[in-house]
Write a protein that holds these residues in place. Structure first.
Motif, short mmCIF file in Angstrom:
data_model
loop_
_atom_site.label_atom_id
_atom_site.label_comp_id
_atom_site.label_asym_id
_atom_site.label_seq_id
_atom_site.Cartn_x
_atom_site.Cartn_y
_atom_site.Cartn_z
N PHE A 99 -10.35 11.33 1.90
CA PHE A 99 -11.16 11.01 0.90
C PHE A 99 -10.60 11.67 -0.43
CE2 PHE A 99 -14.15 9.42 4.09
CZ PHE A 99 -14.31 8.23 3.34
N SER A 100 -10.56 11.19 -1.73
CA SER A 100 -10.23 11.75 -2.85
C SER A 100 -11.50 12.46 -3.46
CB SER A 100 -9.58 10.70 -3.80
OG SER A 100 -8.58 10.07 -3.20
N VAL A 105 0.80 -1.33 0.05
CA VAL A 105 -0.17 -0.10 -0.10
C VAL A 105 0.87 1.31 0.05
CG1 VAL A 105 -1.71 1.22 1.13
CG2 VAL A 105 -1.84 -1.15 1.02
N ARG A 106 0.86 2.22 -0.99
CA ARG A 106 1.71 3.27 -1.29
C ARG A 106 0.79 4.51 -0.99
NH1 ARG A 106 6.45 1.86 -2.94
NH2 ARG A 106 6.63 0.23 -4.17
N SER A 107 1.78 5.47 -0.38
CA SER A 107 1.34 6.95 -0.07
C SER A 107 0.87 7.40 -1.41
CB SER A 107 2.45 7.63 0.51
OG SER A 107 2.15 8.96 0.56
N GLY A 108 -0.27 8.22 -1.25
CA GLY A 108 -0.83 8.90 -2.44
C GLY A 108 -1.46 8.12 -3.50
N THR A 109 -1.69 6.94 -3.39
CA THR A 109 -2.37 6.11 -4.53
C THR A 109 -3.72 5.81 -3.66
OG1 THR A 109 -0.24 4.57 -5.13
CG2 THR A 109 -2.51 3.80 -5.48
N GLU A 110 -4.80 5.87 -4.72
CA GLU A 110 -6.05 5.54 -4.21
C GLU A 110 -6.43 4.37 -4.00
OE1 GLU A 110 -8.51 7.20 -7.16
OE2 GLU A 110 -8.31 9.38 -6.23
N TYR A 111 -7.02 3.98 -2.89
CA TYR A 111 -7.57 2.73 -2.47
C TYR A 111 -8.80 3.10 -1.81
CZ TYR A 111 -2.77 1.35 -2.40
OH TYR A 111 -1.43 1.11 -2.84
N TYR A 112 -9.75 1.67 -1.71
CA TYR A 112 -10.80 1.50 -1.10
C TYR A 112 -10.77 0.67 0.11
CZ TYR A 112 -13.12 2.70 -5.33
OH TYR A 112 -13.62 3.59 -6.58
N ILE A 113 -11.33 1.19 1.31
CA ILE A 113 -11.25 0.55 2.46
C ILE A 113 -12.66 -0.57 2.70
CG2 ILE A 113 -11.20 0.34 4.98
CD1 ILE A 113 -9.81 3.06 5.01
N GLY A 147 -17.73 2.23 -1.78
CA GLY A 147 -17.45 3.40 -0.87
C GLY A 147 -16.64 4.63 -1.80
N LEU A 148 -16.06 5.35 -1.25
CA LEU A 148 -15.36 6.35 -2.04
C LEU A 148 -13.84 6.06 -1.73
CD1 LEU A 148 -16.75 9.61 -0.59
CD2 LEU A 148 -17.25 8.54 -2.75
N PRO A 149 -12.98 6.29 -3.02
CA PRO A 149 -11.39 6.18 -2.96
C PRO A 149 -10.94 7.04 -1.93
CG PRO A 149 -12.25 7.33 -5.04
CD PRO A 149 -13.46 6.92 -4.18
N PHE A 151 -7.60 -3.69 1.92
CA PHE A 151 -7.38 -2.40 1.09
C PHE A 151 -7.48 -2.87 -0.40
CE2 PHE A 151 -5.55 -1.90 4.94
CZ PHE A 151 -6.07 -0.89 5.60
N ARG A 152 -8.15 -2.28 -1.38
CA ARG A 152 -8.28 -2.57 -2.72
C ARG A 152 -7.95 -1.25 -3.44
NH1 ARG A 152 -13.49 -3.79 -4.85
NH2 ARG A 152 -13.54 -1.84 -5.72
N LYS A 153 -6.97 -1.57 -4.44
CA LYS A 153 -6.68 -0.27 -5.07
C LYS A 153 -7.71 0.25 -6.10
CE LYS A 153 -2.63 1.08 -7.95
NZ LYS A 153 -1.21 0.62 -8.60
N ALA A 154 -7.94 1.46 -6.18
CA ALA A 154 -9.06 2.09 -6.86
C ALA A 154 -8.60 1.97 -8.39
CB ALA A 154 -9.46 3.42 -6.45
#
Length: 196
Positions: free
Chosen positions: A101-102, A33-41, A76-78, A193-196
């Motif tokens: 939230f993005s 999991v990387r900083s600045g990358t969008e994910y869903y919880i 949900g929201l990225p 966590f799933r990458k958006a």
């Protein structure tokens, strides 16, 4: 005397080098999991709601709080994670981070997660301040910790050396209107966590 100073210097350097970094957080595909990358919880347990999003949970439209979608098909929201040291690219377990939230909110608010009291509960809202780790931003720092083979979200910031915040797991409480609001709870919300 020189021997004693060298020994103390070597001991100090050895202690600072010997402390390993916490384990990295992994997404559902096993990637970092990387900083600045969008994910869903997302919840680990199926049939118990969907991902996290924003919703009005109070007697007015704004502010919006962090809630879990009612249906498991809703992701949900990225959002993004930013560690206390923004130069770090990988999110690590048990380290302070901002969760943001993005997507845009209908309310004039930052979308940075923070913890605030509402009706006797410590509620996760989205009106925090990103960065600036200090006593003033204490309510804006969360952690991701291992829970069995998955993860949980925790509020227990360490960005202030002399502060003694209330610490606890982030869980879900269901309001009278059936909204699944994120709060400090004795029962942690087990997530992935799933990458958006």
């Amino acid at each position: 005397m020189k021997t004693l100073i060298l020994l103390l210097l070597f001991s100090t350097i050895s202690l600072s080098i010997a402390q390993p970094s916490p384990d990295p957080v992994l997404d559902i595909d096993g990637n970092l999991v990387r900083s600045g990358t969008e994910y869903y919880i997302l919840p680990v347990f199926r049939g118990r709601g969907g991902g996290v999003t924003l919703a009005s949970t109070r007697n007015e439209t704004c502010p919006q709080d962090v809630v879990q979608e009612g249906q498991e098909v809703d992701s949900g929201l990225p959002l993004t994670f930013t560690p206390v040291d923004p130069k770090k690219g990988v999110i690590r377990e048990s380290t302070d981070l901002n969760i943001v939230f993005s997507a845009a909110s209908i309310c004039f608010q930052s979308n940075v997660w923070n913890l605030e009291e509402y009706e006797g509960e410590l509620v996760v809202s989205a009106r925090g301040v990103s960065g600036n780790p200090s006593q003033e931003t204490l309510a804006n720092w969360f952690k991701i910790e291992k829970l069995d083979d998955d993860y949980k979200l925790v509020f227990c910031p360490t960005v202030c050396d002399f502060c003694r915040p209330v610490c606890g797991d982030i869980g879900v409480t269901i309001t009278e209107n059936g909204i699944r609001r994120l709060v400090i709870s004795e029962v942690p919300f087990k997530v992935m966590f799933r990458k958006a």
